[in-house]
Design an enzyme around this catalytic site. Structure first.
Site, PDB file in Angstrom:
ATOM      1  N   GLY A  18       0.621  -1.272   0.195  1.00 56.80           N
ATOM      2  CA  GLY A  18       0.002  -0.093  -0.042  1.00 56.80           C
ATOM      3  C   GLY A  18       0.678   1.490  -0.193  1.00 56.80           C
ATOM      4  O   GLY A  18       1.938   1.257  -0.517  1.00 56.80           O
ATOM      5  N   ILE A  19       0.451   2.213   0.749  1.00 61.41           N
ATOM      6  CA  ILE A  19       0.898   3.721   0.629  1.00 61.41           C
ATOM      7  C   ILE A  19       2.391   3.661   1.481  1.00 61.41           C
ATOM      8  O   ILE A  19       3.234   4.226   0.862  1.00 61.41           O
ATOM      9  CB  ILE A  19      -0.117   4.886   1.272  1.00 61.41           C
ATOM     10  CG1 ILE A  19      -1.334   4.712   0.537  1.00 61.41           C
ATOM     11  CG2 ILE A  19       0.563   5.824   1.691  1.00 61.41           C
ATOM     12  CD1 ILE A  19      -2.608   5.532   1.329  1.00 61.41           C
ATOM     13  N   ASP A  67       2.649  -2.917  19.685  1.00 58.91           N
ATOM     14  CA  ASP A  67       3.368  -3.856  20.666  1.00 58.91           C
ATOM     15  C   ASP A  67       4.404  -2.869  20.998  1.00 58.91           C
ATOM     16  O   ASP A  67       5.362  -2.635  20.447  1.00 58.91           O
ATOM     17  CB  ASP A  67       3.953  -5.019  20.006  1.00 58.91           C
ATOM     18  CG  ASP A  67       4.640  -6.024  20.972  1.00 58.91           C
ATOM     19  OD1 ASP A  67       4.796  -5.492  22.306  1.00 58.91           O
ATOM     20  OD2 ASP A  67       5.089  -6.874  20.557  1.00 58.91           O
ATOM     21  N   TYR A 158     -11.821   4.288  13.885  1.00 56.59           N
ATOM     22  CA  TYR A 158     -11.198   4.819  13.005  1.00 56.59           C
ATOM     23  C   TYR A 158     -10.760   6.083  12.851  1.00 56.59           C
ATOM     24  O   TYR A 158      -9.737   6.672  13.230  1.00 56.59           O
ATOM     25  CB  TYR A 158     -11.214   4.062  11.567  1.00 56.59           C
ATOM     26  CG  TYR A 158     -10.276   4.630  10.419  1.00 56.59           C
ATOM     27  CD1 TYR A 158      -9.066   3.973  10.336  1.00 56.59           C
ATOM     28  CD2 TYR A 158     -10.860   5.710   9.281  1.00 56.59           C
ATOM     29  CE1 TYR A 158      -8.166   4.566   9.163  1.00 56.59           C
ATOM     30  CE2 TYR A 158      -9.771   6.033   8.490  1.00 56.59           C
ATOM     31  CZ  TYR A 158      -8.522   5.682   8.395  1.00 56.59           C
ATOM     32  OH  TYR A 158      -7.523   5.831   7.328  1.00 56.59           O
ATOM     33  N   LYS A 162      -7.779   8.296  14.536  1.00 58.57           N
ATOM     34  CA  LYS A 162      -7.158   9.448  13.555  1.00 58.57           C
ATOM     35  C   LYS A 162      -7.285  10.963  14.083  1.00 58.57           C
ATOM     36  O   LYS A 162      -6.305  11.711  13.939  1.00 58.57           O
ATOM     37  CB  LYS A 162      -7.381   9.229  12.102  1.00 58.57           C
ATOM     38  CG  LYS A 162      -7.041   7.935  11.444  1.00 58.57           C
ATOM     39  CD  LYS A 162      -5.682   7.884  11.037  1.00 58.57           C
ATOM     40  CE  LYS A 162      -5.512   6.706  10.176  1.00 58.57           C
ATOM     41  NZ  LYS A 162      -4.004   6.567   9.790  1.00 58.57           N
ATOM     42  N   VAL A 190      -7.425   6.059  -1.604  1.00 55.63           N
ATOM     43  CA  VAL A 190      -6.552   5.688  -2.293  1.00 55.63           C
ATOM     44  C   VAL A 190      -6.575   3.859  -2.716  1.00 55.63           C
ATOM     45  O   VAL A 190      -7.145   3.261  -1.596  1.00 55.63           O
ATOM     46  CB  VAL A 190      -5.064   5.655  -1.487  1.00 55.63           C
ATOM     47  CG1 VAL A 190      -3.864   5.242  -2.544  1.00 55.63           C
ATOM     48  CG2 VAL A 190      -4.880   7.245  -1.399  1.00 55.63           C
ATOM     49  N   ALA A 191      -6.309   3.717  -4.040  1.00 56.13           N
ATOM     50  CA  ALA A 191      -6.653   2.189  -4.378  1.00 56.13           C
ATOM     51  C   ALA A 191      -5.581   1.429  -3.716  1.00 56.13           C
ATOM     52  O   ALA A 191      -4.832   0.977  -4.557  1.00 56.13           O
ATOM     53  CB  ALA A 191      -6.611   2.165  -5.947  1.00 56.13           C
ATOM     54  N   THR A 192      -5.905   0.875  -2.618  1.00 50.69           N
ATOM     55  CA  THR A 192      -5.000  -0.055  -1.733  1.00 50.69           C
ATOM     56  C   THR A 192      -5.982  -1.143  -1.368  1.00 50.69           C
ATOM     57  O   THR A 192      -7.203  -0.969  -1.495  1.00 50.69           O
ATOM     58  CB  THR A 192      -4.337   0.624  -0.436  1.00 50.69           C
ATOM     59  OG1 THR A 192      -5.440   1.268   0.422  1.00 50.69           O
ATOM     60  CG2 THR A 192      -3.487   1.943  -0.833  1.00 50.69           C
TER      61      THR A 192
HETATM   62  N1  LIG Z   1      -6.258   4.177   1.300  1.00 49.48           N
HETATM   63  C1  LIG Z   1      -7.063   4.934   1.580  1.00 49.48           C
HETATM   64  O1  LIG Z   1      -8.108   5.500   0.878  1.00 49.48           O
HETATM   65  C2  LIG Z   1      -6.932   5.743   2.783  1.00 49.48           C
HETATM   66  C3  LIG Z   1      -7.266   7.165   3.110  1.00 49.48           C
HETATM   67  C4  LIG Z   1      -6.857   7.928   4.327  1.00 49.48           C
HETATM   68  C5  LIG Z   1      -5.951   7.438   4.772  1.00 49.48           C
HETATM   69  N2  LIG Z   1      -5.151   6.234   4.715  1.00 49.48           N
HETATM   70  C6  LIG Z   1      -3.978   5.835   5.582  1.00 49.48           C
HETATM   71  O2  LIG Z   1      -2.896   5.731   4.828  1.00 49.48           O
HETATM   72  C7  LIG Z   1      -2.053   4.671   5.568  1.00 49.48           C
HETATM   73  C8  LIG Z   1      -1.971   3.433   4.804  1.00 49.48           C
HETATM   74  O3  LIG Z   1      -3.091   2.745   4.335  1.00 49.48           O
HETATM   75  P1  LIG Z   1      -3.205   1.734   3.263  1.00 49.48           P
HETATM   76  O4  LIG Z   1      -4.292   2.607   1.998  1.00 49.48           O
HETATM   77  O5  LIG Z   1      -1.956   1.749   2.226  1.00 49.48           O
HETATM   78  O6  LIG Z   1      -3.653   0.617   3.851  1.00 49.48           O
HETATM   79  P2  LIG Z   1      -3.402  -0.773   3.847  1.00 49.48           P
HETATM   80  O7  LIG Z   1      -3.154  -1.398   2.342  1.00 49.48           O
HETATM   81  O8  LIG Z   1      -4.386  -1.809   4.283  1.00 49.48           O
HETATM   82  O9  LIG Z   1      -1.840  -1.027   4.419  1.00 49.48           O
HETATM   83  C9  LIG Z   1      -2.185  -0.771   5.889  1.00 49.48           C
HETATM   84  C10 LIG Z   1      -0.546  -1.307   6.257  1.00 49.48           C
HETATM   85  O10 LIG Z   1      -0.691  -1.020   8.043  1.00 49.48           O
HETATM   86  C11 LIG Z   1      -0.072  -1.897   8.435  1.00 49.48           C
HETATM   87  N3  LIG Z   1      -0.378  -2.633   9.884  1.00 49.48           N
HETATM   88  C12 LIG Z   1      -1.666  -2.615  10.244  1.00 49.48           C
HETATM   89  N4  LIG Z   1      -1.483  -2.890  11.608  1.00 49.48           N
HETATM   90  C13 LIG Z   1      -0.199  -2.766  12.009  1.00 49.48           C
HETATM   91  C14 LIG Z   1       0.613  -2.766  13.084  1.00 49.48           C
HETATM   92  N5  LIG Z   1      -0.277  -3.293  14.435  1.00 49.48           N
HETATM   93  N6  LIG Z   1       1.728  -2.770  13.354  1.00 49.48           N
HETATM   94  C15 LIG Z   1       2.575  -2.708  11.935  1.00 49.48           C
HETATM   95  N7  LIG Z   1       1.883  -2.614  10.665  1.00 49.48           N
HETATM   96  C16 LIG Z   1       0.240  -2.479  10.884  1.00 49.48           C
HETATM   97  C17 LIG Z   1      -0.513  -3.335   7.323  1.00 49.48           C
HETATM   98  O11 LIG Z   1       0.397  -4.484   7.685  1.00 49.48           O
HETATM   99  P3  LIG Z   1      -0.342  -6.176   7.301  1.00 49.48           P
HETATM  100  O12 LIG Z   1       0.093  -6.371   5.868  1.00 49.48           O
HETATM  101  O13 LIG Z   1       0.526  -7.066   8.461  1.00 49.48           O
HETATM  102  O14 LIG Z   1      -1.769  -6.087   7.658  1.00 49.48           O
HETATM  103  C18 LIG Z   1      -0.015  -2.641   6.107  1.00 49.48           C
HETATM  104  O15 LIG Z   1       1.067  -2.754   5.739  1.00 49.48           O
HETATM  105  C19 LIG Z   1      -2.900   4.464   6.890  1.00 49.48           C
HETATM  106  O16 LIG Z   1      -2.443   5.045   7.869  1.00 49.48           O
HETATM  107  C20 LIG Z   1      -4.182   4.595   6.181  1.00 49.48           C
HETATM  108  O17 LIG Z   1      -5.397   5.051   7.514  1.00 49.48           O
HETATM  109  C21 LIG Z   1      -5.686   5.559   3.655  1.00 49.48           C
END
Ligand SMILES: NC(=O)c1ccc[n+]([C@@H]2O[C@H](COP(=O)([O-])OP(=O)(O)OC[C@H]3O[C@@H](n4cnc5c(N)ncnc54)[C@H](OP(=O)(O)O)[C@@H]3O)[C@@H](O)[C@H]2O)c1
Length: 234
Positions: A18-19, A67, A158, A162, A190-192
């Site tokens: 992802g991001i 942790d 969430y 945040k 974002v497309a994750t």
């Molecule tokens: N995508 C969006 O539309 C969007 C919008 C606004 C904000 N965001 C923010 O952008 C950031 C990245 O999101 P993303 O879209 O890339 O999501 P994602 O693809 O779901 O990735 C989330 C990442 O966080 C990791 N994670 C979760 N719990 C964890 C923990 N306890 N310790 C360490 N890593 C942990 C996941 O690891 P695992 O693979 O092990 O689960 C994964 O690498 C997040 O903070 C999210 O809130 C995203």
């Protein structure tokens, strides 16, 4: 492409996909040395290996931000390896949308652990070193759901966690002093795996909001310290 011994060191949490992964890629392209962290070693190692191909300076370190012992262990490993963290990107996130009036306490605590306390733990661990060295950057990845002034409150635990992250950003910016910039940024939708395939913003744009239209407003931190680009880390 290599960072070199004098390059700044950037540590990114939740960077196996992802991001977070994309932020690592973009910062490595800019010549920074990258500490790519993930809670699952196999996935993190694989991701770091992919980025390191082509001569980028990327190493993997295991980190579960929920942790406290994991954060402390990482801090010790990096200190023993004389690897100073100059830039910290708190990206790890967990999307928990159950409404606050119906969510159970363990689920709420998990959301707070990952989205808020994790960032506080890493900030508390690494910002004192930045301050001692006289330079540092922290970028907290937030969301429009935390912008309580303009959004209808949504996204349950969430959004709550945040919003606390936004407050942490402003307060630690004040505590850290003028040589350390503490920002947060909202990547947009974002497309994750979290955002889903219908999201209009690419991962590359989400990691670097300077290129994404329509996301000019800060999500809760109407502060000059607001940054729109994790990749730039101004
Ligand atoms: N995508 C969006 O539309 C969007 C919008 C606004 C904000 N965001 C923010 O952008 C950031 C990245 O999101 P993303 O879209 O890339 O999501 P994602 O693809 O779901 O990735 C989330 C990442 O966080 C990791 N994670 C979760 N719990 C964890 C923990 N306890 N310790 C360490 N890593 C942990 C996941 O690891 P695992 O693979 O092990 O689960 C994964 O690498 C997040 O903070 C999210 O809130 C995203």
């Amino acid at each position: 492409m290599t960072g070199g011994p004098d390059a700044r060191v950037a540590l990114v949490t939740g960077a196996n996909r992802g991001i977070g992964y994309e932020i690592c890629r973009q910062l490595a392209e800019r010549g920074l040395r990258i500490v790519l962290t993930a809670r699952t070693s196999a996935e993190g190692r694989e991701a770091a290996g992919r980025l390191a191909r082509g001569g980028r300076d990327v190493r993997f370190e295991q980190l579960d931000v929920a942790d406290p012992a994991s954060v402390e262990a990482l801090f010790r490993r990096l200190a023993e390896g004389h690897l100073p963290v100059d830039i910290l990107v708190n990206n790890a996130g967990l999307y928990t949308t159950t409404p606050l009036l119906s969510i159970d306490e363990p689920a709420l605590l998990t959301a707070v652990q990952v989205n808020f306390l994790g960032a506080w733990r890493t900030t508390r661990a690494f910002v004192p070193g930045m301050r001692d060295r006289g330079w540092g950057r922290v970028v907290n990845i937030s969301t429009g759901y935390a912008h309580l002034a303009s959004e209808p409150p949504a996204a349950g635990a969430y959004g709550l966690a945040k919003a606390a992250l936004n407050a942490l950003t402003r307060m630690t910016a004040a505590e850290a002093g003028p040589r350390i910039k503490v920002n947060c940024m909202s990547p947009g939708w974002v497309a994750t795996r979290m955002g889903g395939t219908g999201a209009p913003t690419s991962v590359a744009e989400g990691a670097n909001q300077q290129r994404a239209p329509g996301n000019a407003e800060p999500a809760g931190t109407a502060s000059p310290r607001w940054a729109r680009s994790a990749a730039l880390c101004p």
